[in-house]
Write an enzyme that holds these catalytic residues in place. Structure first.
Site, mmCIF file in Angstrom:
data_model
loop_
_atom_site.group_PDB
_atom_site.id
_atom_site.type_symbol
_atom_site.label_atom_id
_atom_site.label_comp_id
_atom_site.label_asym_id
_atom_site.label_seq_id
_atom_site.Cartn_x
_atom_site.Cartn_y
_atom_site.Cartn_z
ATOM 1 N N ASP A 180 -7.788 46.232 -16.012
ATOM 2 C CA ASP A 180 -7.126 45.584 -17.140
ATOM 3 C C ASP A 180 -8.026 45.655 -18.369
ATOM 4 O OD1 ASP A 180 -5.257 44.751 -15.306
ATOM 5 O OD2 ASP A 180 -6.097 42.726 -15.144
HETATM 6 N N1 URA Z 1 -7.103 42.954 -10.423
HETATM 7 C C1 URA Z 1 -6.769 42.496 -11.632
HETATM 8 O O1 URA Z 1 -6.100 41.472 -11.747
HETATM 9 N N2 URA Z 1 -7.199 43.169 -12.708
HETATM 10 C C2 URA Z 1 -7.961 44.271 -12.643
HETATM 11 O O2 URA Z 1 -8.339 44.850 -13.670
HETATM 12 C C3 URA Z 1 -8.301 44.755 -11.372
HETATM 13 C C4 URA Z 1 -7.862 44.069 -10.272
#
Ligand code: URA
Length: 249
Positions: free
Chosen positions: A116
């Site tokens: 993310d």
């Molecule tokens: N889980 C999440 O919520 N975000 C990420 O970036 C990776 C795993």
């Protein structure tokens, strides 16, 4: 017979064009200007074929700089917060952390899965589609470890819920595979998982009434984010690094 495997060869102009150095015409001009040097000898003709030896980047310079990594490269990047794993979204992109020329590579570099925008840590990139699929394939079960900071103290039952293999995320029809939880403090923990569902870690903690305030990936398989790789920095992976991805985390 030497017993050596035959190394494929490629036209110099095609190789450099595919690495983003310019059009084939521009590469011809670079060559004619005497700026391409192999083993100390100037290559004036970009039509010639050269062997794709793995050590070519150490032997060939373009405008006095070592050649970029050959196709088939894998990178580890320390993804900072605030950059997006996308080729085309608005705002800062992970690809903007690489040399501009690398954005013109063919085949292009892609991230191996995504983190993310507000997740930091170890992100792999490659232009090798087979390698990418081998890493993300459910069959490979490559583990990913995340360091998590939470808004509220853990209740105590999260480890059992996450490891049960029955936790259902909102809007999904299949339960999550078991996830390992290692508690470090009232609001800090590490989770190790093998799937990569959308916002998985944040949604898992939302499912147990909590909220993730910081998320950082520090390991993929048995490959740790190197301590000396600062946010925003990247490194070309060696064969041992790639092997570690498929090792036990
Ligand atoms: N889980 C999440 O919520 N975000 C990420 O970036 C990776 C795993």
């Amino acid at each position: 017979m030497s017993g050596k495997a035959k190394v494929p060869s490629v036209r110099l102009d095609r190789l450099l064009a595919n690495l983003g150095y310019g059009s084939r015409r521009e590469i011809q001009m670079l060559a004619r200007a005497g700026t391409i040097v192999l083993d100390g000898a100037t290559l004036l003709d970009a039509d010639r074929r050269i062997a794709l030896d793995p050590d070519l980047p150490a032997r060939l310079t373009v405008q006095t700089r070592p050649l970029d990594p050959l196709p088939g490269v894998a990178l580890m990047l320390h993804k900072p917060l605030g950059v997006t794993c996308s080729h085309k979204e608005a705002g800062p992109l992970v690809y903007g952390l690489l040399p501009p020329r690398w954005r013109r590579r063919e085949p292009p570099l892609s991230t191996v899965g995504r983190l993310d925008k507000e997740t930091s840590g170890l992100l792999l990139l490659t232009d090798d589609g087979a390698l990418l699929h081998r890493i993300i394939s459910p069959k490979a079960s490559v583990s990913k470890r995340y360091q998590v900071t939470l808004d509220r103290p853990l209740r105590g039952d999260e480890g059992a819920i996450f490891s049960s293999g029955t936790l259902m995320l909102e809007g999904e029809e299949k339960p999550l595979l078991p996830v390992d939880l290692e508690v470090h403090g009232p609001t800090s923990a590490a989770v190790t998982l093998t799937e990569g569902r959308y916002h998985q870690v944040r949604r898992m903690f939302a499912a147990v009434g909590n909220h993730v305030t910081a998320l950082h990936r520090d390991r993929v398989g048995a490959l740790d984010l190197p301590a000396d790789l600062e946010p925003g920095q990247y490194r070309v992976m060696g064969e041992e690094d790639v092997a570690r991805v498929f090792g036990q985390g």
